[in-house]
Design a protein around this motif. Sequence first.
Motif, PDB file in Angstrom:
ATOM      1  N   UNK A  38      -4.707   8.963  38.403  1.00 24.24           N
ATOM      2  CA  UNK A  38      -4.994   8.904  40.001  1.00 24.24           C
ATOM      3  C   UNK A  38      -5.765   7.297  39.891  1.00 24.24           C
ATOM      4  N   UNK A  39      -6.715   7.265  39.330  1.00 21.08           N
ATOM      5  CA  UNK A  39      -7.751   6.328  39.392  1.00 21.08           C
ATOM      6  C   UNK A  39      -7.139   5.030  38.801  1.00 21.08           C
ATOM      7  N   UNK A  40      -6.423   5.105  37.910  1.00 25.68           N
ATOM      8  CA  UNK A  40      -5.694   3.915  37.216  1.00 25.68           C
ATOM      9  C   UNK A  40      -4.567   3.300  37.814  1.00 25.68           C
ATOM     10  N   UNK A  41      -4.053   4.379  38.877  1.00 25.34           N
ATOM     11  CA  UNK A  41      -3.041   3.742  39.643  1.00 25.34           C
ATOM     12  C   UNK A  41      -3.415   2.966  40.867  1.00 25.34           C
ATOM     13  N   UNK A  42      -4.828   3.679  41.286  1.00 25.90           N
ATOM     14  CA  UNK A  42      -5.357   2.959  42.402  1.00 25.90           C
ATOM     15  C   UNK A  42      -5.870   1.566  42.131  1.00 25.90           C
ATOM     16  N   UNK A  43      -6.427   1.394  40.908  1.00 25.94           N
ATOM     17  CA  UNK A  43      -6.845   0.066  40.347  1.00 25.94           C
ATOM     18  C   UNK A  43      -5.757  -0.699  40.089  1.00 25.94           C
ATOM     19  N   UNK A  44      -4.618  -0.306  39.826  1.00 23.61           N
ATOM     20  CA  UNK A  44      -3.588  -1.092  39.377  1.00 23.61           C
ATOM     21  C   UNK A  44      -2.953  -1.687  40.802  1.00 23.61           C
ATOM     22  N   UNK A  45      -3.135  -0.918  41.926  1.00 23.78           N
ATOM     23  CA  UNK A  45      -2.708  -1.503  43.046  1.00 23.78           C
ATOM     24  C   UNK A  45      -3.474  -2.474  43.711  1.00 23.78           C
ATOM     25  N   UNK A  46      -4.961  -2.256  43.562  1.00 22.39           N
ATOM     26  CA  UNK A  46      -5.793  -3.055  43.911  1.00 22.39           C
ATOM     27  C   UNK A  46      -5.676  -4.635  43.164  1.00 22.39           C
TER      28      UNK A  46
END
Length: 203
Positions: free
Chosen positions: A21-29
């Motif tokens: 969840x958090x690593x995808x959000x990071x990748x998008x940012x």
Amino acid sequence: MPPFTVLHVCMGNICRSPMAERLLALAVRERLTRLGLDPAGADELVHSHSAGTGGWHAGEEMNPPAARQVVSRGGDAEGFAARKLRSDHIDAADLVLTATADQQDYVVALRPDAAARTFVLGEFGRLLGAVDVAGLPESSATPEAVHARGVALVAAVQAARHDSHSLATDDLDDPWGRGDQCFSRVADEIEETVQPLAAALLP
């Protein structure tokens, strides 16, 4: 238009799916930053969240070694609370990524109509490499464009799945109770899928 919504599923929702969840959000940012755009708008474009098939850790924070992996890679582990997977989580998702094939089966048993948009995370990453992203709708950093491109991307990966079979190596090992080295390896494997996914959504 809602953001393109990705639901990550594992068993307890304190290790693998929170990292995803958090690593995808990071990748998008990070992708928005590379494109010279404001990363603060990432959540309006891609909503990344998670749940667990077990539910016995509901309300708990992310497992500390999982949180360490997220933070060490530049992500945010704050504000996380584990929850039990519900049918409405699946209904609202444009893409469901599970840690294992067993959890994929659980999701599809709960919501058979979600089969075409539910993948083992490693399987999705493997198949994504076979998709010609140039054939997808053009994307700009707007919710409408990212959602349209994401839905088309999931359909393209599903089409590629017809010529493939799920592999045992697509499953993420459960790092619960194991050392930081195991958590690091699992986080690496998650990044191998979520980073290309972010790049495909925001070319």
